[in-house]
Design an enzyme around this catalytic site. Structure first.
Site, short mmCIF file in Angstrom:
data_model
loop_
_atom_site.label_atom_id
_atom_site.label_comp_id
_atom_site.label_asym_id
_atom_site.label_seq_id
_atom_site.Cartn_x
_atom_site.Cartn_y
_atom_site.Cartn_z
N CYS A 2 0.84 -1.21 0.00
CA CYS A 2 0.00 0.00 0.00
C CYS A 2 0.87 1.26 0.00
CB CYS A 2 -0.95 0.10 1.17
SG CYS A 2 -2.13 -1.25 1.25
N ARG A 27 4.20 -0.58 -4.50
CA ARG A 27 3.82 -1.00 -3.15
C ARG A 27 2.49 -1.77 -3.12
NH1 ARG A 27 6.81 1.51 0.72
NH2 ARG A 27 5.24 0.96 2.26
N TRP A 76 -2.58 -2.90 -1.72
CA TRP A 76 -2.30 -4.34 -1.82
C TRP A 76 -3.25 -4.98 -0.83
CZ3 TRP A 76 -0.39 -8.41 1.28
CH2 TRP A 76 0.03 -9.55 0.56
N ASN A 102 -2.08 1.99 5.50
CA ASN A 102 -1.17 0.93 5.10
C ASN A 102 -0.87 0.13 6.36
OD1 ASN A 102 0.90 -0.64 4.11
ND2 ASN A 102 2.42 0.99 4.17
N GLY A 103 -1.15 -1.18 6.33
CA GLY A 103 -0.91 -2.00 7.51
C GLY A 103 -2.12 -2.86 7.80
N GLU A 516 17.36 -18.61 -6.09
CA GLU A 516 17.02 -17.24 -6.49
C GLU A 516 16.64 -17.19 -7.97
OE1 GLU A 516 16.20 -14.66 -5.12
OE2 GLU A 516 16.59 -13.02 -6.50
N LYS A 520 13.04 -15.87 -9.31
CA LYS A 520 12.88 -14.80 -10.30
C LYS A 520 11.92 -15.25 -11.39
CE LYS A 520 13.88 -12.18 -8.59
NZ LYS A 520 14.36 -11.98 -7.29
N GLU A 523 8.16 -15.71 -10.10
CA GLU A 523 7.40 -14.53 -9.69
C GLU A 523 7.05 -13.60 -10.85
OE1 GLU A 523 11.12 -12.10 -7.66
OE2 GLU A 523 9.12 -11.68 -6.92
N HIS A 539 17.80 -38.31 -5.58
CA HIS A 539 16.97 -38.78 -4.47
C HIS A 539 15.49 -38.51 -4.71
CE1 HIS A 539 20.62 -39.70 -2.35
NE2 HIS A 539 21.07 -38.48 -2.57
N LYS A 645 5.87 -4.94 -3.26
CA LYS A 645 7.30 -4.80 -3.02
C LYS A 645 7.68 -5.03 -1.57
CE LYS A 645 11.46 -3.85 -4.34
NZ LYS A 645 12.12 -4.95 -5.06
O1 M6R Z 1 12.24 -6.03 1.64
P1 M6R Z 1 12.70 -7.43 1.94
O2 M6R Z 1 14.05 -7.72 1.42
O3 M6R Z 1 12.55 -7.80 3.38
O4 M6R Z 1 11.67 -8.35 1.15
C1 M6R Z 1 11.70 -9.72 1.29
C2 M6R Z 1 10.94 -10.40 0.18
O5 M6R Z 1 9.59 -10.06 0.22
C3 M6R Z 1 11.50 -10.04 -1.20
O6 M6R Z 1 12.86 -10.32 -1.28
C4 M6R Z 1 10.77 -10.81 -2.32
O7 M6R Z 1 11.01 -12.18 -2.19
C5 M6R Z 1 11.26 -10.30 -3.66
N1 M6R Z 1 10.28 -9.43 -4.21
C6 M6R Z 1 11.51 -11.36 -4.64
O8 M6R Z 1 12.03 -10.84 -5.82
#
Ligand code: M6R
Length: 650
Positions: A2, A27, A76, A102-103, A516, A520, A523, A539, A645
């Protein structure tokens, strides 16, 4: 999670708010809305629309609003579906008070029951709506109390005007009502509140999620993050937890939740607003991939000496004896930051010879961690706002540990309770998929490990100097590699964009990079992808392999390192197991590694580097591959579905 933008001044407010929301759309983008105060109107005008910002922009073109103060929100969804009704701003019964939030209000059901019993009517499924009604109720009660005391003193002469709204007018100002309201909320909130009875005024409050204020010339701004207002002013105040701000045409006042006045201390933000723009790139993600050499350089800047090999990290706020006496390091993080943490474990254990445990922050407190005041807590978070990571930090502190944050956002929540913060200087990361923040985090972890190793006497000066020098060469290597492999990754994306599943394999420090790479891809392209330790394939997962399954293998090696060579040889065997079963392998290998080229369909070659620094190079092709596949599939790369984000809920 948000975004909020508010404005009080003399400009037309709608373009200011929309521009700010556009910069904060990362956000959340489930819905958006705006409330504008127009002189002479008894209520605030509200427009809302589900979906991305372009929808509210269309609504505003069809039904324009004019005014010089107002507040906007991009959502969000947490409580309630992403519909127009649930879009912020939310109103009280009278329509005079509007709230953006926001929250999460954790006790909203309890408050809703109470307010419903008092006659309030709720029209949304959100937790936020209760805040508007709560403020209304507080103002109403104060008005009625005054009425009854006025009646008893001067019978028949109430001191308020019954002609307005619902038959009462507040006798306490909006800020006083908000102050009382926030004390009744549990959970986390960043709030923006307006009342049509008090024009040209915005109340902002913070308990958890960030709130920044912008001080302009006769105009004042509030936002969830600096890019939302940086185009208007560089004088920014970071509101602290438990603080409220009152923005009027006369300026900004800050108080705590008890009403005590606090100084307003603007900081001058030096980074260029252009850093938060796409700058000619098609997407923020692509721009941020290309910014990695700069981000890594900035993260090392001023922290290393090439002459002595020393690493300086005084900002950790720890004494050398804290580091010398540390018995272990506990790292907690989420998502991409968790992958950085896992790579960090290999680096720290190898260089500083200190045991490292890595937890998902969201799991940390549920495993009943054992108290050890000499265990140092390390929290890794790009945003510094992630609720799970903040909760893990609280748990670590409760167990008696000192905590250090690795964070990209100055003044973020995580930095408040940490002994110190190693800032990654990646600059604002707008793409929801983390790229430059990840490589900056690994850089910061490398510096941390080197520093720890130096304090604990685990490295000779010559070893330190060699490692520091190798680190300083990484940015140029990435620059060169980006130019060389970009077209190849785009071409590979053409061949693989229709795959249904992907596997990513790695061993040792390359396993977190496999994770990672898979994250990527999933997502942003919505292709199912899994990262796996290469040796674990036999395994179970080998059963998945057929001619339709692309398998990305991190088959790099550092020829000068025997451990790395052994790992590489074993990985090569795993590659053979995949090719023998007709799996389609894309290998990431260092330049000149001819043996792998003979085995597999595709090789992306990266520059040579020491084993512990290879991750900084090998993640780049994986980012590019995911990016180009997502683009080919027509996905919304910067704002993938269902994500935001920063994740400020647990
Ligand atoms: O702001 P942060 O690094 O704490 O966020 C953690 C995850 O939400 C963040 O890394 C998320 O997995 C990424 N958007 C992935 O690309």
């Amino acid at each position: 999670m948000c975004g909020i933008v508010g404005y009080v001044g003399s400009k037309e407010v709608v373009p200011v708010i929309l521009e700010g929301l556009r910069r904060l759309e990362y956000r959340g983008y489930d819905s958006a809305g705006i409330a504008v105060g127009t002189e002479g109107q008894a209520t605030l005008s509200v427009r809302r629309a589900p979906g991305k910002l372009r929808n509210i922009e269309q609504v505003l073109r069809d039904h324009p609003l004019h005014g010089t103060y107002g507040i906007g929100h991009t959502r969000w969804a947490t409580h309630g579906r992403p519909t127009e009704e649930n879009a912020h701003p939310h109103r009280d019964c009278t329509g005079r008070i509007v709230v953006v939030h926001n929250g999460i209000v954790e006790n909203y059901l309890e408050l809703k029951r109470e307010l419903t019993a008092q006659g309030h009517v709720f029209v949304t499924e959100t937790d936020t709506e209760i805040i508007a009604h709560l403020i209304e109720q507080i103002q109403k009660e104060s008005s009625l109390q005054k009425e009854s005391s006025a009646h008893s003193e001067t019978a028949g002469a109430p001191s308020f005007d019954r002609s307005v709204g619902q038959g009462w007018v507040p006798t306490i100002p909006l800020e006083a009502a908000v102050r009382q309201a926030v004390k009744r909320l549990t959970g986390a909130f960043a709030l923006g509140v307006l009342s049509s009875l008090e024009p040209d005024k915005i109340i902002a409050a913070r308990f958890g999620p960030p709130v920044v204020l912008g001080i302009g010339e006769g105009e004042y701004f509030v936002a969830s993050d600096v890019p939302g207002i940086l185009h208007h002013t560089r004088n920014i105040v970071f509101l602290n937890d438990g603080e409220m701000a009152i923005l009027t045409l006369g300026g900004v006042q800050i108080t705590d939740f008890e009403g005590k006045s606090l100084p307003v201390k603007p900081q001058r933000i030096l980074w260029d607003p252009i850093q938060a723009e796409k700058g000619g790139y098609k997407h923020f993600m692509l721009k941020e991939i290309w910014e990695q050499p700069r981000a890594i350089r900035d993260t090392t800047l001023g922290r290393i000496s090439l002459d002595s090999g020393q690493v300086f990290l005084a900002e950790m706020g720890l004494k050398p004896e804290d580091l010398a006496q540390a018995t272990s390091i506990n790292i907690a993080a989420c998502g991409t930051s968790w992958h950085a943490a896992l790579a960090g474990k290999y680096i720290i254990e190898r260089l500083a010879r200190l045991p490292v445990e890595v937890d998902y922050a969201s799991e940390y407190r549920y495993r009943g961690p054992i108290a050890d005041p000499n265990a140092l807590g390390l929290l890794i978070t790009q945003s510094g706002e992630t609720a799970d990571t903040l909760a893990a930090q609280r748990e670590m502190i409760a167990l008696g540990s000192k905590t250090v944050a690795i964070c990209n956002v100055v003044g973020a929540m995580i930095t408040r309770d940490a002994s110190g913060t190693i800032y990654t200087h990646a600059g604002p990361e707008i793409g929801v998929a983390s790229t430059k923040a990840f490589t900056s985090q690994i850089t910061a972890l490398f510096l941390f490990a080197l520093h720890l190793a130096q304090v604990r006497g685990q490295l000779t000066t010559a070893e330190s100097m060699a490692l520091v020098e190798e680190l300083s060469r990484i940015p140029t290597k990435i620059e060169e590699m980006l130019k060389r492999i970009s077209a190849q990754c785009e071409e590979l994306a053409r061949s693989f964009s229709h795959a249904r599943d992907f596997l990513y394999l790695g061993r040792g420090i390359h396993f977190p990079i496999a994770l990672e790479g898979a994250l990527k891809l999933k997502e942003i392209s919505y292709i199912h992808a899994e990262g796996y330790p290469a040796g674990e394939m036999k395994h179970g997962p080998n059963a998945l392999i057929d001619e339709t399954l692309p398998v990305v293998v991190l088959a790099t090696q550092d020829h000068t390192d025997s451990g790395s060579r052994l790992r590489y040889e074993k990985t090569l065997s795993n590659v053979q197991e995949v090719t023998a079963r007709s799996g389609r392998v894309i290998a990431i290998a260092v330049e000149g590694q001819e043996d792998i080229a003979q085995l597999v369909e595709h090789v992306i070659s990266i520059p040579k580097a020491p084993e512990l620094l290879l991750p900084l190079l090998e993640i780049v092709p994986l980012q590019l591959l995911a990016y180009h596949i997502a683009v080919r599939r027509g996905c919304d790369v910067d704002q993938p579905r269902n994500l935001a984000k920063s994740v400020t809920v647990e």
